[in-house]
Design a protein around this motif. Structure first.
Motif, PDB file in Angstrom:
ATOM      1  N   LEU A 175       0.835  -1.207   0.000  1.00  0.00           N
ATOM      2  CA  LEU A 175       0.000   0.000   0.000  1.00  0.00           C
ATOM      3  C   LEU A 175       0.867   1.252   0.000  1.00  0.00           C
ATOM      4  O   LEU A 175       0.648   2.175  -0.797  1.00  0.00           O
ATOM      5  N   GLY A 176       1.871   1.287   0.882  1.00  0.00           N
ATOM      6  CA  GLY A 176       2.736   2.456   0.942  1.00  0.00           C
ATOM      7  C   GLY A 176       3.481   2.706  -0.354  1.00  0.00           C
ATOM      8  O   GLY A 176       3.578   3.848  -0.821  1.00  0.00           O
ATOM      9  N   ALA A 177       3.990   1.629  -0.970  1.00  0.00           N
ATOM     10  CA  ALA A 177       4.754   1.768  -2.213  1.00  0.00           C
ATOM     11  C   ALA A 177       3.868   2.229  -3.362  1.00  0.00           C
ATOM     12  O   ALA A 177       4.247   3.102  -4.146  1.00  0.00           O
ATOM     13  N   VAL A 178       2.672   1.647  -3.466  1.00  0.00           N
ATOM     14  CA  VAL A 178       1.768   2.012  -4.559  1.00  0.00           C
ATOM     15  C   VAL A 178       1.312   3.468  -4.432  1.00  0.00           C
ATOM     16  O   VAL A 178       1.298   4.224  -5.412  1.00  0.00           O
ATOM     17  N   VAL A 179       0.949   3.877  -3.214  1.00  0.00           N
ATOM     18  CA  VAL A 179       0.550   5.269  -2.989  1.00  0.00           C
ATOM     19  C   VAL A 179       1.700   6.202  -3.350  1.00  0.00           C
ATOM     20  O   VAL A 179       1.511   7.238  -4.002  1.00  0.00           O
ATOM     21  N   ASN A 180       2.897   5.817  -2.952  1.00  0.00           N
ATOM     22  CA  ASN A 180       4.087   6.611  -3.236  1.00  0.00           C
ATOM     23  C   ASN A 180       4.307   6.762  -4.736  1.00  0.00           C
ATOM     24  O   ASN A 180       4.534   7.874  -5.239  1.00  0.00           O
ATOM     25  N   ILE A 181       4.261   5.649  -5.460  1.00  0.00           N
ATOM     26  CA  ILE A 181       4.492   5.686  -6.906  1.00  0.00           C
ATOM     27  C   ILE A 181       3.424   6.508  -7.624  1.00  0.00           C
ATOM     28  O   ILE A 181       3.725   7.269  -8.549  1.00  0.00           O
ATOM     29  N   ILE A 182       2.171   6.385  -7.190  1.00  0.00           N
ATOM     30  CA  ILE A 182       1.078   7.145  -7.828  1.00  0.00           C
ATOM     31  C   ILE A 182       1.248   8.642  -7.607  1.00  0.00           C
ATOM     32  O   ILE A 182       1.100   9.456  -8.529  1.00  0.00           O
ATOM     33  N   PHE A 183       1.575   9.034  -6.363  1.00  0.00           N
ATOM     34  CA  PHE A 183       1.613  10.456  -6.035  1.00  0.00           C
ATOM     35  C   PHE A 183       2.935  11.121  -6.399  1.00  0.00           C
ATOM     36  O   PHE A 183       3.001  12.354  -6.449  1.00  0.00           O
ATOM     37  N   ASP A 184       3.977  10.335  -6.659  1.00  0.00           N
ATOM     38  CA  ASP A 184       5.264  10.923  -7.048  1.00  0.00           C
ATOM     39  C   ASP A 184       5.134  11.866  -8.246  1.00  0.00           C
ATOM     40  O   ASP A 184       5.469  13.058  -8.138  1.00  0.00           O
ATOM     41  N   PRO A 185       4.683  11.393  -9.416  1.00  0.00           N
ATOM     42  CA  PRO A 185       4.596  12.316 -10.556  1.00  0.00           C
ATOM     43  C   PRO A 185       3.576  13.430 -10.342  1.00  0.00           C
ATOM     44  O   PRO A 185       3.787  14.562 -10.817  1.00  0.00           O
ATOM     45  N   LEU A 186       2.491  13.117  -9.629  1.00  0.00           N
ATOM     46  CA  LEU A 186       1.473  14.141  -9.383  1.00  0.00           C
ATOM     47  C   LEU A 186       2.031  15.299  -8.569  1.00  0.00           C
ATOM     48  O   LEU A 186       1.793  16.475  -8.887  1.00  0.00           O
ATOM     49  N   MET A 187       2.794  14.984  -7.528  1.00  0.00           N
ATOM     50  CA  MET A 187       3.308  16.011  -6.630  1.00  0.00           C
ATOM     51  C   MET A 187       4.576  16.670  -7.168  1.00  0.00           C
ATOM     52  O   MET A 187       4.834  17.844  -6.889  1.00  0.00           O
ATOM     53  N   PHE A 189       5.522  17.004 -10.601  1.00  0.00           N
ATOM     54  CA  PHE A 189       5.277  17.787 -11.814  1.00  0.00           C
ATOM     55  C   PHE A 189       4.064  18.705 -11.713  1.00  0.00           C
ATOM     56  O   PHE A 189       3.872  19.572 -12.561  1.00  0.00           O
ATOM     57  N   GLY A 190       3.217  18.501 -10.700  1.00  0.00           N
ATOM     58  CA  GLY A 190       2.010  19.323 -10.568  1.00  0.00           C
ATOM     59  C   GLY A 190       0.961  18.949 -11.585  1.00  0.00           C
ATOM     60  O   GLY A 190       0.523  19.774 -12.399  1.00  0.00           O
ATOM     61  N   ILE A 191       0.538  17.694 -11.570  1.00  0.00           N
ATOM     62  CA  ILE A 191      -0.439  17.191 -12.536  1.00  0.00           C
ATOM     63  C   ILE A 191      -1.850  17.326 -11.959  1.00  0.00           C
ATOM     64  O   ILE A 191      -2.095  17.023 -10.785  1.00  0.00           O
ATOM     65  N   GLY A 192      -2.789  17.749 -12.800  1.00  0.00           N
ATOM     66  CA  GLY A 192      -4.184  17.850 -12.372  1.00  0.00           C
ATOM     67  C   GLY A 192      -4.369  18.914 -11.308  1.00  0.00           C
ATOM     68  O   GLY A 192      -3.917  20.055 -11.455  1.00  0.00           O
ATOM     69  N   ILE A 193      -5.013  18.540 -10.216  1.00  0.00           N
ATOM     70  CA  ILE A 193      -5.323  19.500  -9.153  1.00  0.00           C
ATOM     71  C   ILE A 193      -4.129  19.743  -8.225  1.00  0.00           C
ATOM     72  O   ILE A 193      -4.189  20.607  -7.348  1.00  0.00           O
ATOM     73  N   PHE A 194      -3.044  19.022  -8.443  1.00  0.00           N
ATOM     74  CA  PHE A 194      -1.912  19.109  -7.520  1.00  0.00           C
ATOM     75  C   PHE A 194      -0.949  20.219  -7.954  1.00  0.00           C
ATOM     76  O   PHE A 194      -0.643  20.354  -9.142  1.00  0.00           O
ATOM     77  N   PRO A 195      -0.464  21.010  -7.004  1.00  0.00           N
ATOM     78  CA  PRO A 195       0.545  22.021  -7.339  1.00  0.00           C
ATOM     79  C   PRO A 195       1.893  21.373  -7.625  1.00  0.00           C
ATOM     80  O   PRO A 195       2.143  20.232  -7.237  1.00  0.00           O
ATOM     81  N   GLU A 196       2.766  22.092  -8.290  1.00  0.00           N
ATOM     82  CA  GLU A 196       4.093  21.581  -8.636  1.00  0.00           C
ATOM     83  C   GLU A 196       5.045  21.826  -7.464  1.00  0.00           C
ATOM     84  O   GLU A 196       5.463  22.952  -7.222  1.00  0.00           O
ATOM     85  N   PHE A 197       5.391  20.759  -6.763  1.00  0.00           N
ATOM     86  CA  PHE A 197       6.274  20.880  -5.609  1.00  0.00           C
ATOM     87  C   PHE A 197       7.722  20.536  -5.935  1.00  0.00           C
ATOM     88  O   PHE A 197       8.613  20.743  -5.117  1.00  0.00           O
ATOM     89  N   GLY A 198       7.974  19.940  -7.099  1.00  0.00           N
ATOM     90  CA  GLY A 198       9.330  19.562  -7.452  1.00  0.00           C
ATOM     91  C   GLY A 198       9.863  18.456  -6.559  1.00  0.00           C
ATOM     92  O   GLY A 198       9.160  17.504  -6.219  1.00  0.00           O
ATOM     93  N   VAL A 199      11.141  18.600  -6.148  1.00  0.00           N
ATOM     94  CA  VAL A 199      11.774  17.573  -5.328  1.00  0.00           C
ATOM     95  C   VAL A 199      11.048  17.412  -3.996  1.00  0.00           C
ATOM     96  O   VAL A 199      10.923  16.298  -3.474  1.00  0.00           O
ATOM     97  N   ALA A 200      10.546  18.504  -3.451  1.00  0.00           N
ATOM     98  CA  ALA A 200       9.779  18.422  -2.204  1.00  0.00           C
ATOM     99  C   ALA A 200       8.546  17.543  -2.394  1.00  0.00           C
ATOM    100  O   ALA A 200       8.102  16.875  -1.452  1.00  0.00           O
ATOM    101  N   GLY A 201       7.992  17.528  -3.614  1.00  0.00           N
ATOM    102  CA  GLY A 201       6.834  16.681  -3.894  1.00  0.00           C
ATOM    103  C   GLY A 201       7.149  15.204  -3.750  1.00  0.00           C
ATOM    104  O   GLY A 201       6.302  14.415  -3.319  1.00  0.00           O
ATOM    105  N   ALA A 202       8.387  14.819  -4.098  1.00  0.00           N
ATOM    106  CA  ALA A 202       8.796  13.426  -3.925  1.00  0.00           C
ATOM    107  C   ALA A 202       8.801  13.054  -2.451  1.00  0.00           C
ATOM    108  O   ALA A 202       8.389  11.961  -2.057  1.00  0.00           O
ATOM    109  N   ALA A 203       9.277  13.981  -1.614  1.00  0.00           N
ATOM    110  CA  ALA A 203       9.289  13.736  -0.170  1.00  0.00           C
ATOM    111  C   ALA A 203       7.872  13.659   0.381  1.00  0.00           C
ATOM    112  O   ALA A 203       7.562  12.801   1.223  1.00  0.00           O
ATOM    113  N   ILE A 204       6.996  14.544  -0.085  1.00  0.00           N
ATOM    114  CA  ILE A 204       5.607  14.535   0.377  1.00  0.00           C
ATOM    115  C   ILE A 204       4.927  13.226  -0.013  1.00  0.00           C
ATOM    116  O   ILE A 204       4.203  12.615   0.782  1.00  0.00           O
TER     117      ILE A 204
END
Length: 454
Positions: A175-187, A189-204
């Protein structure tokens, strides 16, 4: 749960090969998923910002220490719980599991302080580039300050594994890995409703995945029936239990932490020899070898509680049987890794955009360094045996010899006397030396401890 049901624990009765496969396959699967995540995560960050990828690489030692502290402590709890279950001392097993969760507070406090005060000076030690340092500070601050999620999840995973339950721990990690992989590009690159956080997005994304895994694990621990019961009612801290946990856990923490020192040492040898391409090859190898080693580490998660339980139950035959089947399976896994490194090294390197120079260095390097896989299979299983029976210091000594005492001096000597291309031979040499030490420790265990078993 009645005593009659408790006496039918599968770790003491089920045929060994089906038992190990049942116990290990979920962990092997989830560890492979984690290895895949590490590669995918690097690809996302690298495509966003190369400086960010450099920053994440520089930040890795502190992350490795966080993982080592969390997993090492949890291994100490796993070993104690499985042994007490084997001895039918259920009250002590319950108390050990409860103390395990308390130790999470100690671990988190350390890394919260590091996240608040040590991150900026740490990054300043390795880079003078302001952008790279800033990326590393952002990433590490988030990961360390919210590290409690990962620490609790890992502790619950290892505690349940000590009872023979491998499915739920697999699901927590998955569960943790799948959630991480899904939200990595979203956070990132800022895809869809998500803002672009860059490297900080990977940490989030990483922290959010750990949070989801922790919530799931807590629900399962307290809402489902298990052979152990965690309760804080009338809880009192027991120094003897804490000492028992860290007798195995502390060596494991140190053992896993020295991997970062080894990586720094090898990279320094390559850079001193003026071979930056060798550093790149080593980085690629380190990511790819996780697909071979991670399944073996997953195998260990299934074998360790089986050995610990039967050692506690004084059943020598089943202890030997678990070790034998673990060795056979580990050698099969590592043999596949050797074949891949010898048959398609160019294909593996090309996945990382390997050019002609990278191929020239990488192809022979992969073939040479992969020779360490087979002795490593045996070394890893003996390490698990020593941890399972409460001899964690022996596991520590093996790891120190493998990665520091043998590997780095041999690599340095080879680089100075033969050339940088010979450094890769240090890996199989170190593994063979470690295996010889493991066999000596094992024979001593047979003479002095196992003869007391039935």
């Amino acid at each position: 749960m009645s005593n009659e049901v408790r006496t039918e624990n599968k770790m003491g009765t089920k045929p060994m090969l089906p038992l190990i496969l049942t116990m290990s396959l979920p962990a092997m699967f989830s560890m492979t998923i984690m290895a895949m995540y590490n590669v995918v995560d690097s690809i996302f960050i690298g495509n966003y910002d190369q400086a960010g990828l450099t920053a994440i690489s520089l930040a890795y030692p502190l992350q490795l220490f966080l993982i080592a502290a969390s997993v090492g402590t949890a291994i100490g709890v796993n070993s104690l719980v499985s042994r007490k279950l084997g001895e039918k001392d259920f009250n002590m097993a319950n108390s050990a599991a409860t103390h395990g969760l308390v130790t999470c507070l100690f671990t988190y406090a350390v890394f919260l302080l590091l996240g608040l005060f040590a991150v900026k000076p740490f990054m300043g030690l390795f880079t003078t580039d302001a952008h790279t340092a800033d990326c590393g500070v952002q990433y590490l601050t988030i990961v360390l300050c919210f590290s409690g999620f990962a620490t609790v999840q890992i502790m619950i995973e290892k505690t349940l594994q000590a009872t023979g339950n491998m499915i739920y721990p697999m699901l927590f990690q998955l569960l943790g890995a799948v959630v991480n992989i899904i939200f990595d590009p979203l956070m990132i690159f800022g895809i869809g409703i998500f803002p672009e956080f860059g490297v900080a997005g990977a940490a989030i994304a990483t922290v959010f995945g750990q949070f989801c895994g922790m919530i799931f694990s807590v629900i399962v621990l307290f809402k489902k029936n298990h052979e152990i019961k965690v309760s804080f009612k009338n809880f009192k801290l027991n120094g003897a239990i804490i000492k028992n946990i860290y007798a195995v856990g502390l060596p494991s923490i140190i053992m896993q932490s020295i991997g970062a020192v080894m990586m720094l040492g090898i990279n320094t040898i390559f850079m001193t020899a003026g071979s930056a391409v060798s550093v790149t090859v080593f980085g690629i190898y380190f990511k790819l070898q996780s697909f071979v080693f991670m399944p073996c580490f997953g195998l260990n998660q299934g074998v360790m509680p089986v050995i610990g339980y039967n050692y506690g139950a004084r059943n020598r035959k089943r202890v030997y049987s678990a070790l034998k089947w673990g060795l056979i399976i580990a050698v099969i896994i590592m043999s596949v890794g050797v074949l891949l490194m010898w048959l398609i090294p160019d294909v593996l390197i090309s996945m990382f955009g390997g050019g002609q120079e990278l191929m020239k260095v990488g192809v022979p390097a992969f073939k040479t360094v992969s020779l360490c896989f087979l002795p490593a299979a045996a070394g890893i299983l003996f390490t698990t045996l020593f941890q399972a029976v409460g001899k964690g210091v022996r596991s520590l000594l093996m790891s120190v010899c493998r990665q520091l005492v043998i590997l780095l001096p041999v690599a340095f000597i080879l680089a100075k006397t033969i050339g940088v291309s010979a450094v890769w031979y240090a890996f199989p040499i170190a593994e063979v030396g470690c295996l010889i030490l493991a066999i000596c420790f094992f024979l001593d265990l047979v003479r002095n401890d196992f003869k007391k078993l039935n």
